[in-house]
Design an enzyme around this catalytic site. Structure first.
Site, PDB file in Angstrom:
ATOM      1  CG  ASP A  37     -11.420  -1.286  14.853  1.00 50.76           C
ATOM      2  OD1 ASP A  37     -10.352  -1.326  14.224  1.00 50.76           O
ATOM      3  OD2 ASP A  37     -12.283  -2.188  14.783  1.00 50.76           O
ATOM      4  CB  ALA A 121      -1.215   3.014   6.043  1.00 51.49           C
ATOM      5  N   PRO A 124      -5.011  -0.399  -1.945  1.00 53.45           N
ATOM      6  CG  PRO A 124      -5.514  -0.195  -4.224  1.00 53.45           C
ATOM      7  CD  PRO A 124      -6.060  -0.717  -2.940  1.00 53.45           C
ATOM      8  CG  ASP A 151       7.660   0.205  -1.520  1.00 52.64           C
ATOM      9  OD1 ASP A 151       7.527  -1.016  -1.375  1.00 52.64           O
ATOM     10  OD2 ASP A 151       6.706   0.990  -1.633  1.00 52.64           O
ATOM     11  CB  SER A 153      12.617   2.056   4.572  1.00 57.13           C
ATOM     12  OG  SER A 153      13.256   1.471   5.690  1.00 57.13           O
ATOM     13  NE  ARG A 154       9.084  -3.640   3.084  1.00 52.84           N
ATOM     14  CZ  ARG A 154       7.786  -3.832   2.901  1.00 52.84           C
ATOM     15  NH1 ARG A 154       7.237  -3.573   1.714  1.00 52.84           N
ATOM     16  NH2 ARG A 154       7.032  -4.285   3.892  1.00 52.84           N
ATOM     17  CG  HIS A 171      20.686   9.719   1.340  1.00 50.33           C
ATOM     18  ND1 HIS A 171      21.958   9.636   1.853  1.00 50.33           N
ATOM     19  CD2 HIS A 171      19.907  10.198   2.340  1.00 50.33           C
ATOM     20  CE1 HIS A 171      21.948  10.064   3.116  1.00 50.33           C
ATOM     21  NE2 HIS A 171      20.721  10.410   3.431  1.00 50.33           N
ATOM     22  CG  HIS A 178       3.078   0.571  -1.290  1.00 43.91           C
ATOM     23  ND1 HIS A 178       4.326   0.123  -0.932  1.00 43.91           N
ATOM     24  CD2 HIS A 178       2.198  -0.011  -0.420  1.00 43.91           C
ATOM     25  CE1 HIS A 178       4.212  -0.680   0.120  1.00 43.91           C
ATOM     26  NE2 HIS A 178       2.937  -0.780   0.437  1.00 43.91           N
TER      27      HIS A 178
END
Length: 316
Positions: A37, A121, A124, A151, A153-154, A171, A178
């Site tokens: 970091d 991650a 954007p 997304d 998973s959501r 599925h 994203h």
């Protein structure tokens, strides 16, 4: 890339990075976990805290803080560093600041002699993944973004609540950015192996009020609903990163919706976007090309066009 070790570096020990680290340690995904970091003392503190929880797990992960020079022997470098969007901003609005951070981060990592897999991650994420690919010079299969994994998973969670079915029996994938322009390939969403479009057609009395466009919007806006209530999101994306890293080390050949650089797949070239891909020890083995309907192709292309417009702002 080496195949006999399981070493991960996480760059950025904020809420996403530390949540990812916690998931990795609890699941025993790697042998060594390096934390980096810009605030080195924060990384040291996170490493200490994580080390103290080892005795309460069934794993024995070596956790320590270090610098870019230590990335040489890492198998996976996870990058979570970057600014969080402010109220009213989209993920795309953070592009300029994130891109500057990546220039420094990737330069430092590659100078160490790193020759593994980048897992991104930072938002954007689709454009940042493309930038890291360009900056690193690594093969496209070894630069992966979390893409629409969270997304998707959501989406499954939202559908499970509406259909009263375990999300693991559902599925389907969100594709594209994203972000706000993502789309769902409804023609490939199944519940217990049965197409959801068929279910909705056959059971109109039970599910007649379900609006697919509304679900797409709800999926895309889910992160902002969390943001409004707690300031940011980190558990879901942290677990997504850990899940992808685990799939790499275990050579699972699991299909996950990730940010992948396309070279002809879906008729798209020189762009990074969310698509299902087979994940192995070498990264992305293959992009899974779904046979989209004409409407789905149009929505997917529109999402990619939005990404291209933003890519131009940082010179790509």
């Amino acid at each position: 890339m080496k195949r006999h070790t399981r070493k991960i570096a996480i760059i950025g020990t904020g809420l996403v990075g530390s949540s990812c680290a916690y998931s990795i340690v609890n699941q025993g995904i790697c042998e060594e976990l390096l934390l980096i970091d810009i605030n080195h003392e924060r990384a040291v503190g996170e490493a200490m805290d994580l080390s103290h929880c080892i005795n309460f797990t069934n794993t024995r992960t070596k956790v320590y803080a270090g610098s870019y020079e230590d990335c040489k022997d890492m198998d996976i470098v996870i990058i979570t560093a970057g600014p969080a969007p402010k109220p009213g901003q989209s993920r795309l609005d953070t592009l300029g600041a994130s891109a500057k951070i990546m220039e420094s981060v990737v330069g430092g990592v590659m100078a160490s002699g790193f020759d593994g897999i980048f897992l991104l991650a930072s938002n954007p994420v689709d454009i940042i993944t493309y930038q890291v690919w360009k900056l690193s010079g690594l093969p496209r299969n070894r630069v992966i973004g979390t893409g629409t994994s969270l997304d998707s998973s959501r989406l499954r969670t939202i559908l499970s609540e509406m259909l009263h079915v375990d999300p693991r029996s559902i599925h389907g994938y969100s594709l594209g950015e994203h972000g706000d322009s993502q789309m769902v390939a409804w023609s490939h969403v199944t519940v217990g192996g049965k197409p959801i479009l068929q279910i909705l057609e056959e059971q109109k009395e039970r599910f007649g009020e379900i609006d697919l466009d509304e679900i797409v919007e709800k999926t895309a806006k889910a992160g902002w609903e969390i943001y409004k209530r707690k300031g940011t999101t980190y558990y879901g994306i942290g677990n997504s990163l850990a899940y992808i890293a685990s799939s790499i080390f275990n050579d699972d050949h699991r299909v996950i919706a990730v940010s992948a650089i396309l070279d002809g797949e879906y008729g798209e070239y020189d762009i990074c976007t969310g698509v299902p891909a087979i994940i192995t020890r070498d990264g992305i083995r293959e992009v899974v090309e779904l046979n989209l309907t004409e409407d789905e192709e149009s929505r997917f292309a529109k999402s990619n066009d939005i990404l291209r417009d933003y890519m131009k702002t940082i010179g790509y």
